[in-house]
Design a protein around this motif. Structure first.
Motif, mmCIF file in Angstrom:
data_model
loop_
_atom_site.group_PDB
_atom_site.id
_atom_site.type_symbol
_atom_site.label_atom_id
_atom_site.label_comp_id
_atom_site.label_asym_id
_atom_site.label_seq_id
_atom_site.Cartn_x
_atom_site.Cartn_y
_atom_site.Cartn_z
ATOM 1 N N TYR A 223 0.480 -1.151 0.405
ATOM 2 C CA TYR A 223 -0.044 -0.724 -0.218
ATOM 3 C C TYR A 223 0.784 1.301 -0.147
ATOM 4 C CZ TYR A 223 -3.760 -2.883 0.597
ATOM 5 O OH TYR A 223 -5.136 -4.262 1.310
ATOM 6 N N ARG A 250 -7.759 0.570 -1.659
ATOM 7 C CA ARG A 250 -6.993 0.259 -1.999
ATOM 8 C C ARG A 250 -7.102 -1.217 -0.279
ATOM 9 N NH1 ARG A 250 -2.545 4.389 -3.626
ATOM 10 N NH2 ARG A 250 -2.617 3.588 -6.251
ATOM 11 N N ILE A 255 -8.360 -1.318 -6.655
ATOM 12 C CA ILE A 255 -7.193 -1.012 -7.681
ATOM 13 C C ILE A 255 -6.807 0.945 -8.284
ATOM 14 C CG2 ILE A 255 -5.837 -1.303 -9.518
ATOM 15 C CD1 ILE A 255 -6.035 -3.789 -9.735
#
Length: 345
Positions: A223, A250, A255
């Motif tokens: 991330y 996320r 995405i």
């Protein structure tokens, strides 16, 4: 631009022209008939006033330049017809200096070739009227020199003016380049500081644990890596609200791609914040699997286009569809002024 004060030039030219007129009136008794000389004085005064008119453009109108040439051809004929070219006529040949002055004015006002034509008419008349030797004694050579000096000075000043404009343009471009470099440097520093703020805690954890991370920490690193990419590719598409919304998307498995191509660099302050807050709300409100936010092209009324795609229903495969296409779950065009936004599709 390099210039000479126009008022000063006009004053000097008017003084010289007035001096020639005074000499002409002073010598009116010398010609056989004063009428042609008086007519020549009148025509010369008209040409001088028109040539020195204060509000006229710097470049002399073509019709006025031709009129001055006609005056230069007329003055020697009118005055010389009442004089004896074989003797010294003294101040009665005032027209020689008058023609030189009028052609000097014409050359200064950017009609050099026509000024040479007017000076040539004086030379030709003098040679035929009093002989080549009179070119020096009557001051014709001096008048021609005046015209030559005026042509040279006018060209030199024009070139100096062009050079000054080029130097000013180069200086402006250099200043703009320096400002752009400083802006890029500042932006890099801001991005680097933001990247360090994001990645530093995780990097310290990696160092402390010798690179042995748990599955949860590895996912968090991914991330953070995506957030660092956002800082590079997203640029002005990011504020705290957008960062939080993207990270939340996320974490729920979406995405997210942010692409800033520079078309919103001119939007600043509250308008930019309104655009970004609208983008953050859009990301928060969608459940799409793939979210793409991209700045619109230059000249568009849209600032950012947001597209959310969701995977097609897998049950469609049972109906014979081999490669289900993703469905558009979100399509939002955020205008440059979000107040004008009518809704999303």
């Amino acid at each position: 631009m390099i210039t000479v004060p126009r008022g000063l030039v006009l004053s000097l030219a008017a003084m010289f022209s007035t001096y020639h007129v005074v000499l002409g009136f002073y010598s009116l008794g010398q010609p056989r008939s004063p009428v042609p000389a008086a007519l020549a004085l009148l025509v010369y005064c008209v040409a001088t006033v028109l040539s020195l008119w204060p509000t006229s453009p710097i470049r002399m109108p073509l019709w006025l330049a031709y009129f001055n040439i006609a005056v230069c051809a007329m003055l020697p004929l009118l005055v010389g017809s009442q004089l004896d070219g074989s003797v010294d006529n003294g101040y009665a040949t005032w027209y020689v200096a008058a023609v030189g002055t009028l052609m000097t004015i014409t050359a200064t006002r950017r009609r050099p070739w026509l000024a040479w034509v007017g000076a040539a008419t004086l030379v030709v008349h003098t040679v035929f009227w009093a002989g080549p030797a009179a070119l020096g004694s009557m001051g014709v050579i001096g008048s021609v020199v005046w015209v030559a000096v005026a042509v040279i000075l006018a060209r030199a000043l024009a070139k100096a003016g062009r050079d000054a404009r080029q130097y000013a343009l180069a200086e402006q471009e250099a200043t703009e380049w320096q400002a752009a470099q400083e802006a890029h440097l500042y932006e890099r520093q801001v991005r680097l500081a933001q990247t360090i703020r994001l990645a530093a805690p995780m990097l310290r954890s990696i160092i402390d644990q010798g690179g042995e991370l748990t599955a949860e920490q590895r996912q968090e690193s991914r991330y953070l890596e995506a957030a660092v990419r956002d800082e590079i590719r997203g640029r002005k598409l990011l504020n705290d609200a957008v960062r939080d919304a993207v990270m939340a998307a996320r974490r729920r498995g979406a995405i997210v791609t942010l692409l800033d191509e520079g078309s919103i660099d001119d939007i600043r302050g509250s308008e930019l914040e309104a655009v970004l807050n609208t983008l953050a709300d859009a990301i928060d409100s969608t459940t799409a699997d793939t979210i793409i936010a991209r700045t619109a092209g230059d000249g568009s009324a849209t600032a950012v286009t947001v597209v959310g795609l969701s995977s097609a229903d897998a049950r469609l495969s049972a109906l014979g569809q081999e490669s289900p296409e993703p469905e558009v779950h979100l399509w939002l065009e955020i205008p440059r002024n979000p107040v004008l936004m009518s809704g999303q599709g």
